[in-house]
Design a protein around this motif. Structure first.
Motif, PDB file in Angstrom:
ATOM      1  N   LEU A   1       1.118  -1.113   0.085  1.00 26.04           N
ATOM      2  CA  LEU A   1      -0.220   0.414  -0.127  1.00 26.04           C
ATOM      3  C   LEU A   1       1.216   1.291  -0.401  1.00 26.04           C
ATOM      4  O   LEU A   1       1.689   1.418   0.677  1.00 26.04           O
ATOM      5  N   SER A   2       0.433   2.262  -0.896  1.00 26.80           N
ATOM      6  CA  SER A   2       0.844   4.006  -0.038  1.00 26.80           C
ATOM      7  C   SER A   2       0.945   4.261   0.812  1.00 26.80           C
ATOM      8  O   SER A   2      -0.063   3.148   1.676  1.00 26.80           O
ATOM      9  N   VAL A   3       1.441   5.320   1.373  1.00 23.53           N
ATOM     10  CA  VAL A   3       1.184   5.936   2.106  1.00 23.53           C
ATOM     11  C   VAL A   3       0.074   5.947   2.635  1.00 23.53           C
ATOM     12  O   VAL A   3      -0.658   5.729   3.497  1.00 23.53           O
ATOM     13  N   GLN A   4      -0.667   6.333   2.033  1.00 19.76           N
ATOM     14  CA  GLN A   4      -1.958   6.687   1.581  1.00 19.76           C
ATOM     15  C   GLN A   4      -2.723   5.837   2.735  1.00 19.76           C
ATOM     16  O   GLN A   4      -3.699   5.843   3.199  1.00 19.76           O
ATOM     17  N   GLY A   5      -2.202   4.727   1.376  1.00 17.63           N
ATOM     18  CA  GLY A   5      -3.651   3.630   2.158  1.00 17.63           C
ATOM     19  C   GLY A   5      -2.937   2.698   3.295  1.00 17.63           C
ATOM     20  O   GLY A   5      -3.494   2.265   3.608  1.00 17.63           O
ATOM     21  N   ASN A   6      -1.804   3.010   3.644  1.00 21.66           N
ATOM     22  CA  ASN A   6      -1.938   2.478   4.739  1.00 21.66           C
ATOM     23  C   ASN A   6      -2.717   3.770   5.995  1.00 21.66           C
ATOM     24  O   ASN A   6      -2.604   2.895   6.798  1.00 21.66           O
TER      25      ASN A   6
ATOM     26  N   ALA B   1       2.538   8.036  12.525  1.00 21.82           N
ATOM     27  CA  ALA B   1       0.298   8.540  12.395  1.00 21.82           C
ATOM     28  C   ALA B   1      -0.577   8.213  12.213  1.00 21.82           C
ATOM     29  O   ALA B   1      -2.052   7.887  12.226  1.00 21.82           O
ATOM     30  N   ARG B   2      -0.015   6.727  11.013  1.00 19.38           N
ATOM     31  CA  ARG B   2      -1.473   5.150  11.065  1.00 19.38           C
ATOM     32  C   ARG B   2      -1.626   4.624  12.071  1.00 19.38           C
ATOM     33  O   ARG B   2      -2.821   4.603  12.403  1.00 19.38           O
ATOM     34  N   ALA B   3      -1.062   4.804  13.856  1.00 22.24           N
ATOM     35  CA  ALA B   3      -1.431   4.185  14.754  1.00 22.24           C
ATOM     36  C   ALA B   3      -2.077   5.053  15.104  1.00 22.24           C
ATOM     37  O   ALA B   3      -3.418   4.741  16.030  1.00 22.24           O
ATOM     38  N   LEU B   4      -1.941   6.540  14.842  1.00 24.05           N
ATOM     39  CA  LEU B   4      -2.900   7.592  15.763  1.00 24.05           C
ATOM     40  C   LEU B   4      -4.067   7.497  14.694  1.00 24.05           C
ATOM     41  O   LEU B   4      -5.562   8.213  15.304  1.00 24.05           O
ATOM     42  N   LEU B   5      -4.163   7.739  13.378  1.00 21.46           N
ATOM     43  CA  LEU B   5      -4.988   6.750  13.167  1.00 21.46           C
ATOM     44  C   LEU B   5      -6.404   6.268  13.020  1.00 21.46           C
ATOM     45  O   LEU B   5      -7.716   5.924  13.070  1.00 21.46           O
ATOM     46  N   ASN B   6      -5.805   4.830  14.143  1.00 25.12           N
ATOM     47  CA  ASN B   6      -6.572   4.217  14.635  1.00 25.12           C
ATOM     48  C   ASN B   6      -7.615   4.261  15.817  1.00 25.12           C
ATOM     49  O   ASN B   6      -8.510   3.751  15.935  1.00 25.12           O
ATOM     50  N   GLN B   7      -7.382   5.829  16.458  1.00 23.58           N
ATOM     51  CA  GLN B   7      -7.524   6.342  17.509  1.00 23.58           C
ATOM     52  C   GLN B   7      -7.776   5.407  18.383  1.00 23.58           C
ATOM     53  O   GLN B   7      -8.712   5.639  19.336  1.00 23.58           O
ATOM     54  N   PRO B   8      -6.540   5.098  18.804  1.00 17.03           N
ATOM     55  CA  PRO B   8      -6.216   4.598  20.066  1.00 17.03           C
ATOM     56  C   PRO B   8      -6.331   5.404  20.985  1.00 17.03           C
ATOM     57  O   PRO B   8      -6.051   7.430  21.510  1.00 17.03           O
ATOM     58  N   GLN B   9      -6.722   4.591  22.018  1.00 17.62           N
ATOM     59  CA  GLN B   9      -6.929   5.024  23.788  1.00 17.62           C
ATOM     60  C   GLN B   9      -5.202   5.106  24.666  1.00 17.62           C
ATOM     61  O   GLN B   9      -5.423   6.126  25.913  1.00 17.62           O
ATOM     62  N   LEU B  10      -4.737   4.348  23.882  1.00 16.62           N
ATOM     63  CA  LEU B  10      -2.678   4.598  24.429  1.00 16.62           C
ATOM     64  C   LEU B  10      -2.495   3.833  23.381  1.00 16.62           C
ATOM     65  O   LEU B  10      -2.436   2.624  22.891  1.00 16.62           O
ATOM     66  N   LEU B  11      -1.103   4.542  23.965  1.00 10.75           N
ATOM     67  CA  LEU B  11      -0.043   4.308  22.034  1.00 10.75           C
ATOM     68  C   LEU B  11       1.109   4.033  22.283  1.00 10.75           C
ATOM     69  O   LEU B  11       1.605   4.085  24.161  1.00 10.75           O
TER      70      LEU B  11
ATOM     71  N   GLY C   1       3.971  15.538   9.904  1.00  6.36           N
ATOM     72  CA  GLY C   1       5.028  16.602   8.642  1.00  6.36           C
ATOM     73  C   GLY C   1       4.662  15.288   7.864  1.00  6.36           C
ATOM     74  O   GLY C   1       6.089  15.449   6.255  1.00  6.36           O
ATOM     75  N   ILE C   2       3.803  14.540   7.345  1.00  5.96           N
ATOM     76  CA  ILE C   2       4.405  13.788   6.473  1.00  5.96           C
ATOM     77  C   ILE C   2       3.136  13.955   4.551  1.00  5.96           C
ATOM     78  O   ILE C   2       2.930  12.855   4.070  1.00  5.96           O
ATOM     79  N   GLU C   3       2.698  15.254   5.373  1.00  3.64           N
ATOM     80  CA  GLU C   3       1.482  15.466   3.449  1.00  3.64           C
ATOM     81  C   GLU C   3       2.370  15.666   2.845  1.00  3.64           C
ATOM     82  O   GLU C   3       1.918  14.481   2.007  1.00  3.64           O
TER      83      GLU C   3
END
Lengths: 370, 255
Positions: free
Chosen positions: A90-95, A153-163, A130-132
Motif C-alpha cells: 500500500l502507498s503511504v495514503q493506503g497505509n 501517524a497510522r497508529a494515531l489514525l486508529n484513534q487509540p486510547q493508549l499508544l 509532517g507527512i503531507e
C-alpha cells in the motif's frame, strides 16, 4: 485513567513478573537494559504475546483469570514497532486509510466512547507528523525516519486510547532520531497516553513523565519522574552520562544579552537558570538536562572570577560511586532547592575536602534544553 | 501434423482437470500452509512429511492406494456407496481427487514459503490496527503473498498436466472422461502413430517450457516483492520480540 497490570511470563531462561499500576495519561517510559523484558511486557499489554495474569485498562478487563483474553484487534491501542512496519503493498495514503477505516472497530465499545477526548482529526495527525508530501509515495521510497513518522501517524489514525511504542527510534541513526523526537514531543502535548519502551537515557530524559525501570524481568523503580529521580536505581544517576532532568518555565528574556531565564519548577526549588535565548516566550515550559560532567564545584563564590553564568550555592548531600575510579559523583542540593549531580576527580574532592555537608558553589557550564 | 478430435478432447479434458485441481488446491492449501508456516511442532512435521510424500513416491504407488481406497472395500468406496454416489474409480471426479493429493506439495510448498517470508510482523501490525483474522488475511496476507500464489498456481497446474501414472491407475483410459493428454500420447505410441504422438508431445513440451520460463523470469519483473521479502525476513529474525537489540555505544546530540 490507569493501566493495571499483574503479569508473569516464565520461559526458558527468562522470567518476567510485573505487578503494577501505570497512569493512563502522560508518557510512561519503560526503561531497562537489553533482555530486561520491556518489549515482552509491551507485547503482552498489546496482546501480541501471552502472559498469565491480568490486564485492566480504565476498568475494562483485557485479560484476567477465567476470561478469554481480549483479541489484539479489539484492544483500543496503537502500536509502533521498532523497525519500519508499513504495509509494502500500500502507498503511504493506503497505509493511513487502512488504520482509519478500522478505527471505529476498535473504539465502538460503549464504555469507552465517552472518554476519547484526545481524538485528533486526520488532517491534524498528518500535519503534526509532517507527512503531507509523502502521501502518494510507496513505503520503499521513504527514509527510515519518514517510515517511522508514517507508522506513528497510522497508529494515531486508529484513534487509540493508549499508544504503545517499542523502541521506535532504535533502528535509526542519530540524525533520524533528532528528526523524530520533536514529533513525539508534539504528541505528548496532545495528551495521548503513551507507553514508550527504550533503553536510551536520552529518550527517557526527553519524553518521560513517569518511569518504569525493569531489570531481568523485575520492576526495580517506578513512579513520576520528579519522585524517582533521586533513587540510586534511577538510570540518570549513574554511568558516563549521569545528570539531572529539570522541568522549568521561562521567566523572562533578556533581549540585550540574548539570554533567557528559566525558573525550575520542582516542588522545592526556586532557582533560575540562564539559557541561550532560542525564541522563547515567557511562561514557556522547557525541560533541561544538566550533565554531571558539566557541573564543576568551587569552594568560593566564583561569579566574580569566572565566566560561568549559572553558579548556585549548594550543600553536598551524598557521594555516589562513579563509573571510573578517578572520578566521583556528588549529589548536591542548591540552597534554593534544586537537585544537581556533579562529577569531579577524586583528587579535587580530596584537595577541597569535599564530603556530605560541605558548602560549595556549583558551576554549571552547559545546560541542554530537551 | 494436425490434431485429431480425440487429441483435442484429451487436451480439453487435461485443461479441465488441471484448472479444477489448481483452484481446489489453492483453496485447500491456504489454511494448511498458514498453519504449517505459523510455527514448529511435531504435528506440523508429520503433516509436512505427508504432504511432501507425492514428491518422492512413484505415482503408481499413490495411484494404487487411491484405487484401493476408492474400491468397494476402501473407505472412499464405502463412503460413495453409503451416499448412493457413483463409484470414484475410472471417473473424472476420482481423477480430480487423486490429482489433488498428487499435486498438493507443489501448491502447499510455495504458499508456505511465501507465508514464512512474510513473517508474523504484518499480521501483528494489522491486528494492532484493529483488523480481525479474516480481514488480516484478505487485506494483508493475500496481497503480500501474491507472487507465492502465482508460483503455487502455475506449479500445481503444470504438475497436474504432466500427470500420467496416477491417471492410468485411477482413471484408466476412457475417452472424454479420463483420457488426458499424457495418456493419449501413450496410446499413440502404442499404436505406432508417432506423428500424432509428436504433435501432442511438442505441445506439452512447449507448454512446460513456457511455464518454467515464466517462473524463472518473474523475479526480474516482480523485483520489489522479492526484495521486500528478503528485507522482512532479515529484520524479523534479527529482532525477534524477546530479544531487544542493544545499541550500547550511542551518544546523543543535545540542543
Amino acid at each position: 485513567m490507569s493501566l493495571q497490570l499483574d503479569l508473569s511470563i516464565v520461559r526458558d531462561g527468562f522470567e518476567l513478573a510485573v505487578n503494577t499500576c501505570l497512569p493512563g495519561d502522560g508518557t510512561t517510559v519503560i526503561f531497562g537494559p537489553s533482555g530486561s523484558g520491556k518489549t515482552s511486557l509491551l507485547r503482552c499489554i498489546a496482546g501480541l504475546e501471552n502472559a498469565s495474569g491480568s490486564i485492566c485498562f480504565n476498568d475494562q478487563p483485557w485479560q484476567g483469570p477465567g476470561q478469554k483474553p481480549l483479541a489484539v484487534h479489539k484492544r483500543p491501542i496503537g502500536y509502533v514497532f521498532q523497525e519500519a512496519s508499513l504495509f509494502e503493498h500500500l502507498s503511504v495514503q493506503g497505509n493511513l486509510d487502512f488504520a482509519r477505516k478500522r478505527a471505529a472497530v476498535a473504539t465502538t465499545t460503549p464504555a469507552t466512547a465517552g472518554n476519547n477526548s484526545h481524538h485528533l482529526g486526520t488532517a491534524n495527525i498528518i500535519a503534526m507528523l509532517g507527512i503531507e508530501p509523502l502521501l502518494q509515495r510507496a513505503p520503499q521510497q521513504l527514509s527510515g525516519g519518514e517510515r517511522q513518522r508514517v507508522a506513528i501517524a497510522r497508529a494515531l489514525l486508529n484513534q487509540p486510547q493508549l499508544l504503545l511504542l517499542d523502541e521506535p527510534l532504535a533502528a535509526l541513526d542519530d540524525a533520524r532520531k533528532e528528526e523524530i523526537l520533536p514529533y513525539l514531543e508534539r504528541l505528548k502535548r496532545h495528551q495521548i497516553p503513551m507507553l514508550y519502551v527504550t533503553h536510551s537515557k536520552a529518550e527517557l530524559s526527553r519524553l518521560a513523565d513517569h518511569l518504569l525501570c525493569l531489570d531481568q524481568g523485575k520492576v526495580v523503580l517506578q513512579g513520576p519522574m520528579s519522585a524517582v529521580c533521586d533513587a540510586p536505581e534511577f538510570p540518570l544517576n549513574s554511568g558516563e552520562d549521569a545528570g539531572v532532568v529539570l522541568d522549568a518555565r521561562i521567566d523572562n528574556v533578556d533581549e540585550h544579552w540574548q539570554l533567557a531565564s528559566a525558573r525550575i519548577q520542582t516542588a522545592t526549588s526556586t532557582d533560575c537558570i540562564a539559557l541561550r535565548n532560542m525564541h522563547y516566550r515567557p511562561q514557556q515550559a522547557v525541560r533541561l538536562r544538566i550533565m554531571a560532567s558539566d557541573v564543576s564545584l568551587a569552594a568560593d563564590n566564583p561569579s566574580q572570577s569566572s565566566s560561568v553564568n549559572n553558579c548556585l550555592p549548594c550543600t553536598i548531600a551524598m557521594e555516589l560511586a562513579d563509573s571510573h575510579p578517578a572520578t566521583v559523583l556528588f549529589e548536591l542540593h542548591s540552597h534554593a532547592g534544586t537537585r544537581l549531580l556533579a562529577r569531579v576527580t577524586r583528587k579535587s574532592a580530596h584537595q577541597l575536602a569535599l564530603k556530605p555537608g560541605s558548602q560549595v558553589w556549583a558551576m554549571i557550564k552547559s545546560v541542554a534544553v530537551l | 501434423m494436425g490434431l485429431s478430435a480425440a487429441d483435442i478432447d484429451a487436451l480439453w479434458l487435461t485443461l479441465k482437470l488441471a484448472t479444477t485441481v489448481t483452484l481446489l488446491l489453492l483453496l485447500l492449501s491456504t489454511p494448511l500452509a498458514l498453519w504449517l508456516s505459523s510455527g514448529h511442532s511435531r504435528s506440523r512435521s508429520v503433516v509436512q512429511a505427508v504432504v511432501a510424500l507425492p514428491l518422492v513416491l512413484p505415482p503408481s504407488v499413490l495411484g494404487f492406494y487411491m484405487l484401493i481406497a476408492m474400491g468397494p472395500h476402501g473407505p472412499l468406496g464405502w463412503l460413495t456407496q453409503q451416499l448412493n454416489l457413483p463409484t470414484l474409480a475410472f471417473s473424472f471426479t476420482g481423477l480430480v481427487l487423486a490429482s489433488l493429493l498428487y499435486s498438493l506439495p507443489f501448491v502447499v510448498q510455495p504458499l508456505c514459503n511465501a507465508f514464512r517470508a512474510l513473517g508474523q510482523r504484518p499480521m501483528e501490525v494489522a491486528a494492532t490496527l484493529g483488523a480481525g483474522p479474516f480481514d488480516r488475511f484478505f487485506s494483508v496476507i493475500l496481497p503480500l503473498s501474491k507472487p507465492g500464489y502465482l508460483t503455487a498456481a502455475v506449479l500445481g497446474f503444470a504438475h497436474t498436466v504432466g500427470e500420467f501414472g496416477v491417471v492410468l491407475m485411477i482413471g484408466g483410459n476412457i475417452e472424454g472422461e479420463t483420457r488426458v493428454a499424457s495418456v493419449q500420447i501413450y496410446d499413440h505410441v502404442e499404436a505406432l502413430d508417432y506423428a500424432s504422438a509428436h504433435t501432442l508431445s511438442l505441445l506439452l513440451l512447449g507448454f512446460s517450457f513456457v511455464v518454467l520460463l515464466f517462473l524463472y523470469a518473474r523475479p526480474a519483473s516482480g523485483k520489489h516483492s522479492t526484495s521486500r521479502v528478503a528485507q522482512h525476513d532479515g529484520s524479523d529474525s534479527s529482532r525477534s520480540p524477546n530479544h531487544e537489540s542493544e545499541n550500547a555505544a550511542h551518544k546523543d546530540n543535545w540542543l
